[in-house]
Scaffold this motif. Structure first.
Motif, PDB file in Angstrom:
ATOM      1  N   VAL A   1      42.345  18.359  52.656  1.00  0.00           N
ATOM      2  CA  VAL A   1      41.298  19.012  53.438  1.00  0.00           C
ATOM      3  C   VAL A   1      41.547  18.812  54.933  1.00  0.00           C
ATOM      4  O   VAL A   1      41.832  17.705  55.381  1.00  0.00           O
ATOM      5  CB  VAL A   1      39.913  18.433  53.069  1.00  0.00           C
TER       6      VAL A   1
ATOM      7  N   THR B   1      39.779  18.443  58.140  1.00  0.00           N
ATOM      8  CA  THR B   1      38.411  18.079  58.478  1.00  0.00           C
ATOM      9  C   THR B   1      38.033  18.485  59.899  1.00  0.00           C
ATOM     10  O   THR B   1      38.891  18.768  60.737  1.00  0.00           O
ATOM     11  CB  THR B   1      38.207  16.556  58.348  1.00  0.00           C
ATOM     12  N   ARG B   2      36.744  18.447  60.161  1.00  0.00           N
ATOM     13  CA  ARG B   2      36.228  18.749  61.492  1.00  0.00           C
ATOM     14  C   ARG B   2      36.761  17.741  62.509  1.00  0.00           C
ATOM     15  O   ARG B   2      37.094  18.092  63.631  1.00  0.00           O
ATOM     16  CB  ARG B   2      34.690  18.738  61.471  1.00  0.00           C
TER      17      ARG B   2
END
Length: 99
Positions: A17, A19-20
């Motif tokens: 993933v 991520t932010r």
């Protein structure tokens, strides 16, 4: 993925993933020295090529188990392959995002 670092083979593991937090830090590096202005016909953004490279190196380290030192020692072919894989994780196809 198997890569060579200074002639030694190393298996690289990737995060699944993007991520932010990784995105924010990537953009902080990429746009650190950027001045943006809005023109009548669109946006004008000038990027420093060194900042682009630093941001890409950070992205590889953040999205894999490679240290910054190991990223520096990658053969360019392996670097480009890893950058491509990270790009696919960062920007998955639209159909994969909807899942």
């Amino acid at each position: 993925m198997l890569v060579k670092i200074n002639g030694s083979e190393r298996t690289v593991n990737f995060k699944e993933v993007y991520t932010r937090k990784i995105d924010r830090e990537f953009n902080d590096i990429l746009f650190k020295n950027t001045n943006a202005s809005i023109l009548e016909q669109g946006k004008d953004i000038q990027l420093n090529p060194t900042d682009i490279q630093k941001a890409q190196d950070f992205l590889i380290s953040a999205m894999s188990d490679l240290t910054p030192e190991e990223v520096d020692m990658l053969a360019m072919e392996d670097y480009q392959n890893i950058l491509g894989l990270v790009g696919k994780i960062k920007n998955p196809p639209k159909s994969a995002q909807a899942s």
